[in-house]
Design an enzyme around this catalytic site. Structure first.
Site, PDB file in Angstrom:
ATOM      1  N   ASP A   1       9.616  13.676 -10.726  1.00 60.14           N
ATOM      2  CA  ASP A   1       9.389  14.169 -12.083  1.00 60.14           C
ATOM      3  C   ASP A   1       8.740  13.063 -12.910  1.00 60.14           C
ATOM      4  O   ASP A   1       9.386  12.093 -13.299  1.00 60.14           O
ATOM      5  CB  ASP A   1      10.722  14.602 -12.703  1.00 60.14           C
ATOM      6  CG  ASP A   1      10.522  15.306 -14.038  1.00 60.14           C
ATOM      7  OD1 ASP A   1       9.360  15.387 -14.493  1.00 60.14           O
ATOM      8  OD2 ASP A   1      11.524  15.768 -14.616  1.00 60.14           O
TER       9      ASP A   1
ATOM     10  N   ASP B   1     -18.036  37.038   0.285  1.00 62.31           N
ATOM     11  CA  ASP B   1     -16.940  37.895   0.746  1.00 62.31           C
ATOM     12  C   ASP B   1     -16.221  37.203   1.906  1.00 62.31           C
ATOM     13  O   ASP B   1     -16.861  36.784   2.879  1.00 62.31           O
ATOM     14  CB  ASP B   1     -17.473  39.261   1.203  1.00 62.31           C
ATOM     15  CG  ASP B   1     -18.005  40.078   0.045  1.00 62.31           C
ATOM     16  OD1 ASP B   1     -17.258  40.293  -0.913  1.00 62.31           O
ATOM     17  OD2 ASP B   1     -19.182  40.487   0.103  1.00 62.31           O
TER      18      ASP B   1
ATOM     19  N   ASP C   1     -65.110  61.330  36.039  1.00 62.88           N
ATOM     20  CA  ASP C   1     -65.691  60.371  35.093  1.00 62.88           C
ATOM     21  C   ASP C   1     -65.967  61.098  33.787  1.00 62.88           C
ATOM     22  O   ASP C   1     -66.114  62.333  33.762  1.00 62.88           O
ATOM     23  CB  ASP C   1     -66.975  59.758  35.645  1.00 62.88           C
ATOM     24  CG  ASP C   1     -67.417  58.544  34.829  1.00 62.88           C
ATOM     25  OD1 ASP C   1     -66.597  58.059  34.018  1.00 62.88           O
ATOM     26  OD2 ASP C   1     -68.550  58.084  35.004  1.00 62.88           O
TER      27      ASP C   1
END
Length: 1464
Positions: free
Chosen positions: A538, A798, A1054
């Site tokens: 703390d 994403d 031909d």
């Protein structure tokens, strides 16, 4: 020197030395200033003697007066000096320069009768009558303007300026001064005087051409003008090439709409001169920085020299002086300069920094350091009992605060000294949380793992460490083999320094100290007098309090207050505490506390501090293409609504640090505009970066496709999150930001536009996707390594996370990823965080066991346009990945051809029916499933109507995805060929999505497939498959036989066509005397050939032999098409289906059908038997020995192709399988392909010359980089090789091969395995080589020998292809032809730019010019019109063509000499 010495004498010289240079300065004038002024006058074409009198000085001031506002510092100093000399000649007493200037202003103003001040900022181009001064255009008494040519003194001054300064920074203001009021004619005269520096002149010409073109584009030619009206000038008129001096004067001084062509042209020249100055003085003002030991005065000299080369406004130069001069000084001088306060003068800066870096300053610094070292360190918390010493942030002295400081205010931040922010927002004051020891230069940017002691410093002992953030880095360390903890380097990559090194050894590389994130409490296990206790660290508590332990009776009662009120504690001193592998002795309290806490007294003793690491992603360096410059496009007008929307967007982005204001020196601009978002309520800012994209370097897209849900492994839990403002989280490289500048205009130009530049990746810039993808890959790499069981799919912004973990563990790993991204500056908006199914991802809906497409909505229109149909087809193609049976063939035909997007489309019945059928399919919802690796992957193909194919890829009964195929690459095709294309498409798709080939279910019988494949195999990749019994939907429709049919009638066909009249004939004759001719109209040669073939099928019996001379007809028939878009081919298909057997062969152009003679006399069976019988036996022996191909036998022994084909077909080892269909490959002369193949347990390396088919092969002991490099070196020593294409095998990508390729100068390229466009040539050659070895295997014992024998056969006994040559002949012919072409081009280039004047016979007149074709020793060959003449050298004059500007005689040619004034 005489004139200079006589300027001031006696008393005047003494008076001069009493005048101060500045009003508040101490320096005074000296005679050296007079000498300097006399030297400077020569640059402006003024005589030094003018300084000797008051009137002369007045003339000088009259010339310099208009140049002062825009002139350089040298010009202003010269003007000031002349003012002082004028005062001395006028016997006016002045104390300093400013008084002299004011006095001169008053006297000259009184004489001219105007109130005009001396340093005027603007003046008319042409002066009023009677004040001609130095202007080339002067006004007469009648109001007319006359042109006065530039004096030789002015031109001489200009030339001398260029020669002396060599296009230094002084050239531009000198040109401005000398060209004041000039017309384009006068300016061109000045440019023509510069003889040398043609490179600079060419640059100026290019600038003139560009500016003239821009002028013409911005000022289009108006309609016809009334008679007598002066036309408006074009760009070439302004440049003086198509206009006269009189026209230029009229444009400049006409009453209505004058056009200052002189000033415009001067501006163009100035732009060119500025570019030349930058070229000759490449040092940029931003790059001028003071060296660590460089004197400040030397640095200032370099700074101002570079500043003179910067052609900017005085305000910008003033800003550069105030900011850059101090900013780029070394740290020692910068510290001194910041103590001088705001805007110190240069004299003050030079004085203050005079001794910086010297021995005196070093001694002072060492004394201060020694004093600090000898000062004893403070005892922890002892300072709390004493009065705190106040230290001033401004001056650094003790005893007062910054508010009370009387010293000049320091500019910028009082913490770091940088400008742009205040101390409260200084990034160096930020802190990370609980760092053990002092910090290095760079804070670790990612959460740390467990401590070296084995305790998890980031979680309580009861919680599993497998899900902690430390696992990310523990796994990363194991993967890399490192022993230390991962820290972030300055270049953005991750490194792992050794854990064994101490903090002091790591220095500036940063510390790998314990670190605690704030998403949960920092709780650790501490040992207080050997008793384990869980405590909270703390930093907000002064003292440390624990409960539940006994520390003896030697305590002091104490009451402490906290959030929960007052509690009674026992304070015990000198307690041993072990925490985080450190031991300290400190004071601790015991009492009834709700949670055990360690306060600042213990944290300080442990050396902990509260830090906030600022995550930095190092920007990637980006440049423009070589020779390109940034965009300089004007902003187009915008509506008031859009301007206000853009202003609001830009202010928000500027506050968030994504934009910053562009400096006034930024010359670049890109147009911006705004559009409404989908919700129609908010605006989106768009920048038209097309021009910037064109000049920016190229990038490579790292992510080549979109991930597909069918490729995802089946997992229990899925979470989707989004990276907010993805591009705006990645910094743009600082050097490139200037090119992104854009301007926000104002309505009615009420104020100057505000200009911004991007500090982050801009939307719409072509480099943003690649840089973002690269950065995200680096960011997520440690997470992937630490969690191999977690699927992480990232496409742009994403992100999908899937795992089989428990709900708690899955949420924990998702939280770790969010914390990782947030710690690096990326945001993960909660509104786009998806945890519960269905999850919206990339257009799909995801569940843990299945996936769907998001709801599809087909557009409904009354009137359809091309664009509407394109959108409709796009939606249907998207749906086709899960909805089987979707068709778009007839819809696509609606928009076939060249049509505009807005063109209305007329629906057909087939298209309407197709759309209705698709709607029915879409009405039944379909689901896809996820991939399970342990199950077999299968592909089932189904044929629909109209040659449209549908396929599904599935595992057992669960469909992963479906697809369709309707691309017909040939006009005439059959189902087997289309089936092969479908299989190829599925195989590639499966490799991309799953990395494996499925098992195929094909709707064709094995016999049908093998019959077509044996006669029509392809050099393309087809995956292996097992045939599965399915209803056969694909079958061949007619029976082509490989041998002539005995007893059947033989038809010779031909067709011909006249290209002009489009009339043609189709005909045939038979070996039984029948013939038929059909006259055709509006036809082609190919159509006539097909008509003749169709006539033959109609008139022949159930079995027939047909001989054609058209490869086009032959290719269609042997492909066995089942349908075609051609009417005549469909008729041929129908007729051939009715035949029992058809034999078709091709012979080259039998002329008898063309009408020259009867065809049956040329190709009858009897002639073939008699002519070639004696050569058949040697040909058979040759083939048995070498297994030569059909073309080689035909060429060497002169036998017909039918006989040669029969010899090859009767050979058991040489069963023919048709001719290969080759794709398009790079067939330049230096291109080779290389590959390794295996036979009989040996490794064979094969190299193929792509253009000729020549092969080199040998057996190598191992498939290594060294053996491959040796083979490549051997190959390059025999044949020219410039490009080598291989697959990406490890031996081909090895350093040895790359080194050999670099040394020889070979360009390497790599293909993808199984890709038909990669290395198809060498893959096919491996197949041929193995077949050839199998034919001659019994002729040698070892595989090494037989490989070389097979190579000989393939290179020298295999004829065909281009020119009907063997590969060896073809390669040698190509090399010889290439050398001949280069030789001829080299010879021709010697004569390309020369013309010849010549004399003929006794005629003494010179004729020509003619084009020089050849120059021999005694004569030259000349082309004159259509004639080619041979002229003796003595009667020819050879001249180089310089575009009509310059001529050179033949003395510039080698071997030329002069005789009697003529060129021999």
């Amino acid at each position: 020197m005489g004139a200079r010495n006589s300027v001031l004498r006696g008393k005047k010289a003494d008076e001069l030395e009493k005048i101060r240079l500045r009003p508040s300065g101490k320096k005074k004038y000296r005679l050296k200033h007079i000498v300097w002024a006399a030297n400077e006058l020569d640059k402006f074409g003024l005589a030094e003697s003018l300084l000797e009198s008051k009137e002369g000085c007045q003339k000088i001031l009259t010339v310099l007066d208009p140049l002062v506002p825009t002139g350089s510092e040298n010009l202003k100093s010269l003007f000031n000096t002349v003012c002082v000399i004028w005062c001395l000649h006028a016997e006016e007493k002045v104390k300093d320069t400013e008084e002299a200037k004011k006095l001169v202003q008053r006297h000259l103003g009184a004489e001219t009768g105007t109130a005009e001040k001396m340093p005027s900022t603007s003046r008319p181009t042409a002066p009023p009558s009677g004040r001609g001064r130095n202007f080339p255009v002067q006004q007469t008494g009648g109001g007319n303007y006359i042109h006065v040519p530039l004096s030789p003194r002015t031109l001489n001054a200009w030339v001398k300026l260029v020669e002396d300064k060599k296009f230094g920074a002084e050239v531009v203001p000198g040109f401005q001064a000398l060209s004041e009021g000039c017309t384009p004619y006068d300016i061109n005269q000045m440019l023509n005087c510069v003889g040398d520096h043609q490179a600079a002149m060419q640059i100026i010409r290019e600038i003139i051409n560009d500016e003239a073109a821009d002028w013409d584009a911005q000022h289009p030619i108006p309609g016809p003008l009334p008679a007598g009206q002066l036309r408006d000038p074009r760009g070439s008129d302004i440049a003086g090439t198509t206009s006269t001096v009189e026209e230029q004067i009229q444009w400049m001084y006409r009453p209505q709409n004058p056009v200052p062509v002189g000033n415009i042209y001067r501006r163009w020249i100035q732009i060119g001169l500025q570019k030349c100055v930058r070229m000759y003085n490449p040092t940029n003002i931003l790059d001028v920085k003071q060296g660590p030991k460089e004197p400040f005065q030397s640095y200032v000299d370099r700074f101002y020299k570079s500043l003179r080369a910067e052609q900017t406004d005085p305000a910008v130069k003033n800003w550069m002086t105030q900011t850059l001069l101090i900013q780029n000084a070394n740290p020692d001088c910068k510290l001194v300069l910041k103590g001088l306060g705001m805007n110190p003068t240069l004299e003050e800066m030079l004085t203050a920094c005079q001794g910086v870096g010297g021995p005196g300053q070093k001694a002072r610094l060492m004394a201060e350091a020694l004093k600090e070292a000898l000062t004893p360190p403070p005892i922890p918390f002892a300072a709390a009992q004493q009065r705190k010493v106040i230290r001033c942030w401004n001056c650094g002295k003790e005893g007062h605060s910054a508010r009370q400081c009387r010293a000049p205010r320091r500019q910028g931040c009082w913490k770091c000294g940088k400008t742009g922010h205040v101390m409260a927002k200084c990034p160096e004051r930020q802190a990370g949380f609980l760092r053990d020891g002092s910090m290095g230069k760079e804070a670790p940017q990612l959460p740390r793992g467990p401590s070296s002691s084995g305790a998890d410093t980031n979680s309580t002992p009861s919680r599993s460490s497998s899900g902690s953030i430390g696992k990310i880095y523990a796994a990363g360390e194991r993967a890399e083999g490192a022993e230390g903890e991962t820290i972030q380097r300055g270049d953005g990559r991750l490194t792992a320094p050794r854990a064994g090194k101490s903090t002091s050894q790591r220095g500036d590389r940063g510390l790998a100290a314990p670190q605690f994130s704030l998403w949960k409490r920092p709780v650790v296990t501490a040992y207080i007098e050997v008793q384990p206790v869980e405590v909270l660290l703390d930093t907000g508590a002064d003292d440390s309090i624990v409960a539940g332990i006994q520390l003896g009776d030697n305590y002091v009662p104490k009451i402490v207050g906290g959030i929960g009120g007052f509690i009674n504690t026992k304070e015990i001193k000198n307690i041993e505490i072990k925490v985080l592998n450190k031991r300290v002795r400190a004071t601790i309290m015991t009492g009834d506390t709700p949670i055990n806490i360690f306060g600042r007294n213990i944290l300080t003793a442990l050396g902990m501090s509260l830090n906030l690491p600022i995550a930095k992603i190092e920007p990637i360096k980006v440049t423009l293409k070589p020779g390109k410059d940034g965009p300089r496009l004007r902003q187009w007008p915008l509506t008031k609504e859009k301007i206000e929307a853009l202003r609001e967007i830009c202010e928000k982005m500027e506050k968030e640090g994504q934009l910053e204001e562009a400096p006034p020196t930024n010359p670049y601009n890109t147009p911006t505009f705004a559009i409404k978002k989908k919700d129609k309520n908010k605006w989106r800012m768009l920048i038209d970066f097309r021009e910037l994209n064109r000049v920016t370097q190229d990038f490579t897209e790292i992510q080549l496709g979109i991930p597909h849900p069918a490729g995802l492994a089946k997992k229990k839990r899925i979470t989707v999150l989004d990276v907010g403002d993805a591009y705006f989280s990645i910094p743009l490289h600082e050097d490139f930001r200037q090119y992104t500048a854009f301007t926000l205009p104002s309505v009615n130009n009420a104020e100057p536009g505000k200009r911004y530049i991007y500090k982050v990746l801009p939307q719409g810039w072509k480099g943003s996707p690649a840089i973002f993808q690269h950065t995200m890959r680096q960011v997520l790499e440690p997470f992937r390594k630490a969690n191999p069981d977690v699927i992480l799919i990232q496409y742009m912004d994403d992100i999908l996370i899937a795992s089989d973990r428990t709900g708690l563990e899955h949420d924990k790993v998702v939280l770790q990823l969010k914390e990782l991204l947030n710690g690096l500056g990326f945001s993960t908006p909660d509104e786009k965080f998806q945890k519960d199914p269905p999850l919206q991802w990339m257009g799909y809906e995801l569940w843990p066991t299945k996936w769907k497409l998001q709801k599809l909505q087909l557009p409904q229109k009354e009137i359809w346009t091309v664009n509407d149909i394109q959108k409709l087809v796009g939606v249907l193609n998207w749906a086709a990945q899960i909805y089987p049976g979707i068709k778009t063939k007839h819809l696509c035909r609606l928009i076939k051809g060249k049509m505009t997007l807005t063109e209305e489309v007329q629906w057909t019945e087939l298209a309407e029916a197709e759309l209705e059928e698709n709607k029915i399919i879409l009405s039944q919802e379909q689901e896809g499933y996820y991939y399970q690796e342990e199950k077999e992957l299968e592909a089932t193909i189904q044929k629909n109507q109209d040659n449209q194919w549908t396929y599904k890829i599935h595992q057992e009964e669960k469909i992963l995805k479906v697809g369709k195929y309707a691309k017909i690459k040939n006009t005439h095709t059959n189902g087997v060929r289309l089936l092969a294309q479908v299989v190829q498409k599925i195989g590639k798709e499966a490799l991309v999505i799953w990395g494996r080939i499925p098992k195929f279910h094909l709707p064709v019988e094995r016999e049908t497939w093998e019959q077509w494949w044996d006669n029509y195999w392809q050099v393309t990749w087809i995956p292996e498959w097992d045939f599965v019994s399915t209803p056969p939907l694909v079958r061949l429709t007619f029976n082509l036989v490989g041998d002539p049919i005995p007893g059947a009638e033989t038809f010779y066909t031909d067709g011909s066509c006249n290209r002009q009249s489009k009339e043609g004939k189709a005909r045939y004759v038979t070996d039984r005397g029948r013939d038929k001719v059909r006259v055709l109209e509006r036809t082609t040669n190919q159509q006539a050939e097909l008509e003749a073939f169709a006539m033959t099928l109609t008139d022949s019996g159930p079995k027939v032999n047909i001989i054609v001379d058209s490869q086009y007809v032959m290719g269609i028939v042997v492909g066995q098409p089942t349908e075609s878009e051609s009417r005549i081919v469909n008729q041929i298909i129908e007729d051939m289906i009715k035949k029992e057997a058809v034999y078709v062969a091709w012979v080259p152009a039998h002329k008898g059908i063309g009408g020259n003679q009867e065809v049956d006399h040329l190709v009858s069976q009897g002639i073939r038997q008699v002519l070639f019988l004696e050569r058949i036996e040697p040909a058979q022996e040759e083939h048995e020995k070498y297994h030569s191909n059909m073309k080689e036998l035909t060429h060497k022994f002169g036998i017909p192709q039918l006989v040669a084909r029969q010899i090859v077909n009767t050979c058991a080892q040489c069963q023919q399988k048709g001719e290969a269909i080759h794709g398009q490959v790079n067939a330049e002369i230096g291109v080779w392909q290389m590959d390794c193949t295996h036979l009989e347990g040996k490794i064979i390396i094969v190299a193929v010359h792509v253009a000729s088919g020549f092969i080199e092969a040998e057996v190598i002991p191992q498939e290594s980089g060294r053996q491959t490099a040796l083979f490549l070196l051997k190959l390059a020593s025999r044949w020219p090789i410039t490009h080598l294409h291989t697959d990406n095998g490890s031996n081909f990508t090895s350093q040895e091969v790359k080194m050999v390729a670099w040394w020889i100068g070979i360009e390497q390229s790599f293909g993808v395995p199984y890709n038909p466009q990669s290395q198809g040539v060498v893959e096919a050659m491996n197949h041929h080589l193995k077949n050839q070895i199998s034919r001659i295997r019994e002729q040698a014992n070892t595989i090494e020998t037989i490989v070389l024998m097979a190579v000989h056969c393939m290179n020298f006994k295999r004829r065909g292809g281009i020119g009907d040559m063997t590969p060896a002949e073809r390669l040698i012919n190509m090399i010889t032809t290439e050398q001949e072409i280069q030789f001829l081009q080299r010879k021709n280039s010697n004569f390309k730019n020369f013309q010849v004047y010549y004399r003929e016979g006794r005629d003494q007149l010179w004729k020509g010019p003619g084009e020089l074709l050849w120059k021999g020793d005694g004569a030259v060959i000349v082309k004159v019109g259509a004639d080619i003449k041979v002229i003796p050298r003595r009667k020819a004059k050879i001249i180089r063509d310089y575009g009509g500007r310059q001529e050179l005689d033949s003395s510039h040619l080698e071997g030329a000499r002069e005789e009697d004034g003529e060129v021999a």
